[in-house]
Scaffold this motif. Structure first.
Motif, PDB file in Angstrom:
ATOM      1  N   ASN A  76      35.343 -79.513 -59.956  1.00 13.26           N
ATOM      2  CA  ASN A  76      35.811 -79.552 -58.416  1.00 13.26           C
ATOM      3  C   ASN A  76      36.725 -78.462 -58.381  1.00 13.26           C
ATOM      4  N   GLY A  77      37.679 -78.250 -59.377  1.00 14.11           N
ATOM      5  CA  GLY A  77      38.768 -77.322 -59.431  1.00 14.11           C
ATOM      6  C   GLY A  77      38.149 -75.868 -59.127  1.00 14.11           C
ATOM      7  N   ILE A  78      36.991 -75.760 -60.089  1.00 13.82           N
ATOM      8  CA  ILE A  78      36.336 -74.595 -59.888  1.00 13.82           C
ATOM      9  C   ILE A  78      35.580 -74.195 -58.350  1.00 13.82           C
ATOM     10  N   PHE A  79      35.423 -75.477 -57.847  1.00 21.67           N
ATOM     11  CA  PHE A  79      34.816 -75.157 -56.409  1.00 21.67           C
ATOM     12  C   PHE A  79      35.844 -74.917 -55.572  1.00 21.67           C
ATOM     13  N   THR A  80      37.069 -75.390 -55.838  1.00 23.28           N
ATOM     14  CA  THR A  80      38.193 -75.475 -54.711  1.00 23.28           C
ATOM     15  C   THR A  80      39.240 -74.240 -54.888  1.00 23.28           C
ATOM     16  N   ASP A  81      38.739 -73.339 -56.092  1.00 26.63           N
ATOM     17  CA  ASP A  81      39.570 -72.267 -56.406  1.00 26.63           C
ATOM     18  C   ASP A  81      40.901 -72.613 -57.177  1.00 26.63           C
ATOM     19  N   GLU A  82      40.831 -73.700 -57.743  1.00 26.16           N
ATOM     20  CA  GLU A  82      42.044 -74.227 -58.543  1.00 26.16           C
ATOM     21  C   GLU A  82      41.797 -73.362 -59.864  1.00 26.16           C
ATOM     22  N   TYR A  83      40.622 -73.370 -60.327  1.00 27.55           N
ATOM     23  CA  TYR A  83      40.174 -72.358 -61.533  1.00 27.55           C
ATOM     24  C   TYR A  83      39.670 -71.364 -61.085  1.00 27.55           C
ATOM     25  N   LYS A  84      40.024 -70.091 -61.314  1.00 24.18           N
ATOM     26  CA  LYS A  84      39.412 -69.077 -60.748  1.00 24.18           C
ATOM     27  C   LYS A  84      38.214 -68.566 -61.709  1.00 24.18           C
ATOM     28  N   PRO A  85      37.466 -67.521 -61.242  1.00 30.92           N
ATOM     29  CA  PRO A  85      36.386 -66.744 -62.523  1.00 30.92           C
ATOM     30  C   PRO A  85      37.104 -66.179 -63.364  1.00 30.92           C
ATOM     31  N   ASN A  86      36.832 -66.378 -64.571  1.00 26.24           N
ATOM     32  CA  ASN A  86      37.490 -65.532 -65.817  1.00 26.24           C
ATOM     33  C   ASN A  86      38.897 -66.330 -66.215  1.00 26.24           C
ATOM     34  N   GLN A  87      39.139 -67.392 -65.649  1.00 26.15           N
ATOM     35  CA  GLN A  87      40.414 -67.782 -66.099  1.00 26.15           C
ATOM     36  C   GLN A  87      40.289 -68.711 -67.414  1.00 26.15           C
ATOM     37  N   ILE A  88      41.580 -68.779 -68.128  1.00 27.23           N
ATOM     38  CA  ILE A  88      41.276 -69.477 -69.222  1.00 27.23           C
ATOM     39  C   ILE A  88      41.913 -70.959 -69.070  1.00 27.23           C
ATOM     40  N   ILE A  89      41.279 -72.046 -69.211  1.00 26.71           N
ATOM     41  CA  ILE A  89      41.759 -73.047 -69.285  1.00 26.71           C
ATOM     42  C   ILE A  89      42.043 -73.727 -70.788  1.00 26.71           C
ATOM     43  N   ASN A  90      43.134 -74.152 -70.721  1.00 25.30           N
ATOM     44  CA  ASN A  90      43.854 -74.745 -72.074  1.00 25.30           C
ATOM     45  C   ASN A  90      43.570 -76.203 -72.308  1.00 25.30           C
ATOM     46  N   GLU A  91      43.085 -76.570 -73.305  1.00 27.39           N
ATOM     47  CA  GLU A  91      42.872 -78.068 -73.878  1.00 27.39           C
ATOM     48  C   GLU A  91      44.160 -78.818 -73.784  1.00 27.39           C
ATOM     49  N   GLN A  92      45.364 -78.309 -74.286  1.00 29.37           N
ATOM     50  CA  GLN A  92      46.467 -79.101 -74.209  1.00 29.37           C
ATOM     51  C   GLN A  92      47.229 -79.233 -72.747  1.00 29.37           C
ATOM     52  N   GLU A  93      46.913 -78.442 -71.888  1.00 31.90           N
ATOM     53  CA  GLU A  93      47.300 -78.332 -70.590  1.00 31.90           C
ATOM     54  C   GLU A  93      46.653 -79.518 -69.781  1.00 31.90           C
ATOM     55  N   LEU A  94      45.327 -79.411 -70.136  1.00 30.00           N
ATOM     56  CA  LEU A  94      44.442 -80.710 -69.547  1.00 30.00           C
ATOM     57  C   LEU A  94      45.042 -81.919 -69.922  1.00 30.00           C
ATOM     58  N   VAL A  95      45.302 -81.785 -71.494  1.00 30.10           N
ATOM     59  CA  VAL A  95      45.601 -83.526 -71.797  1.00 30.10           C
ATOM     60  C   VAL A  95      46.829 -83.886 -71.116  1.00 30.10           C
ATOM     61  N   GLN A  96      47.926 -82.871 -70.906  1.00 26.97           N
ATOM     62  CA  GLN A  96      49.028 -83.290 -69.963  1.00 26.97           C
ATOM     63  C   GLN A  96      48.730 -83.710 -68.540  1.00 26.97           C
ATOM     64  N   LYS A  97      47.889 -82.961 -68.169  1.00 24.87           N
ATOM     65  CA  LYS A  97      47.264 -83.141 -66.465  1.00 24.87           C
ATOM     66  C   LYS A  97      46.648 -84.489 -66.582  1.00 24.87           C
ATOM     67  N   PHE A  98      45.890 -84.669 -67.283  1.00 23.86           N
ATOM     68  CA  PHE A  98      45.254 -86.066 -67.106  1.00 23.86           C
ATOM     69  C   PHE A  98      45.759 -87.306 -67.909  1.00 23.86           C
ATOM     70  N   GLY A  99      46.503 -87.026 -68.782  1.00 24.25           N
ATOM     71  CA  GLY A  99      47.464 -87.947 -69.213  1.00 24.25           C
ATOM     72  C   GLY A  99      46.384 -88.935 -70.251  1.00 24.25           C
ATOM     73  N   CYS A 100      45.459 -88.471 -70.945  1.00 24.04           N
ATOM     74  CA  CYS A 100      44.613 -89.165 -71.961  1.00 24.04           C
ATOM     75  C   CYS A 100      44.592 -88.208 -73.347  1.00 24.04           C
ATOM     76  N   SER A 101      43.765 -88.716 -74.119  1.00 28.92           N
ATOM     77  CA  SER A 101      43.767 -88.144 -75.325  1.00 28.92           C
ATOM     78  C   SER A 101      42.875 -86.813 -75.484  1.00 28.92           C
ATOM     79  N   LYS A 102      42.637 -86.213 -76.485  1.00 31.15           N
ATOM     80  CA  LYS A 102      42.004 -85.043 -76.575  1.00 31.15           C
ATOM     81  C   LYS A 102      40.457 -85.042 -76.519  1.00 31.15           C
ATOM     82  N   THR A 103      40.043 -86.456 -77.024  1.00 33.04           N
ATOM     83  CA  THR A 103      38.595 -86.654 -76.972  1.00 33.04           C
ATOM     84  C   THR A 103      37.683 -86.624 -75.801  1.00 33.04           C
TER      85      THR A 103
END
Length: 208
Positions: free
Chosen positions: A18-45
């Motif tokens: 959904n982030g890709i569809f809404t332009d939160e994540y733009k083409p060629n943008q790098i998504i960092n795993e640790q940032e996602l862990v913090q964003k969603f508040g869950c483990s890395k798995t």
């Protein structure tokens, strides 16, 4: 526990998509795993599982020890997909046009009405337009062709999002359904050549 992990993975997967569809994540943008862990508040798995799935689907590209890049869909790639759609949808129209009934056309007309009523919402409109084409190919009775078109439309949805946010934000979405009535009328007349020509024009409106 396994069900909970699967549920978290699906939630993260859908949120990134959904982030890709809404332009939160733009083409060629790098998504960092640790940032996602913090964003969603869950483990890395579940994060990693969602990212791996998105990589397997060609939506992200993995760069070890660096992150995950949002795969850009070029205009050339989008055009190649549209060319494929024309062969796929046009070919199955050749097989099914003689068997499409007035009841079938009424189903198409109902979906087309949804397309016309959803022009205020880009994604409601996209889903309605997708439903129109999926319904059309469903008349062939070939489940594999239906699934292949569905997969293709998912790729095009990412291209549509990318182009929309970059250059199309002032475009009237109603333009890409302008030929639906022509398609339905030519099917009613059992005129394959006209139907395929209108389908070609309909698909050409994507990159127009």
């Amino acid at each position: 526990m396994k069900k909970q992990q699967e549920s978290l993975k699906n939630m993260v997967y859908q949120a990134i998509l959904n982030g890709i569809f809404t332009d939160e994540y733009k083409p060629n943008q790098i998504i960092n795993e640790q940032e996602l862990v913090q964003k969603f508040g869950c483990s890395k798995t579940p994060i990693r599982e969602a990212l791996v799935t998105l990589c397997n689907e060609g939506i992200l590209r993995s760069f070890p020890r660096f992150g995950y890049q949002v795969v850009s869909v070029s205009r050339e790639e989008a055009q190649n997909i549209l060319d494929f759609r024309l062969v796929l949808e046009g070919g199955y129209l050749r097989q099914s046009i003689g068997n499409i009934t007035e009841e079938n056309l009424a189903e198409l007309a109902e979906i087309d009405e949804r397309c016309k009523q959803s022009t205020d919402s880009v994604w409601d409109h996209w889903e309605a337009n997708t439903a129109f084409h999926l319904k059309l190919i469903s008349f062939s009775g070939n489940a594999y062709a239906y699934q292949e078109l569905e997969r293709t439309m998912n790729v095009l949805k990412r291209a549509y999002a990318q182009f929309y946010w970059q250059t199309w934000s002032n475009v009237n979405p109603a333009l890409d359904i302008a030929h639906h009535n022509d398609i339905m009328q030519s099917i009613r007349e059992k005129d394959l050549e006209k139907t395929q020509n209108y389908l070609k024009e309909d698909l050409a409106d994507f990159c127009g």
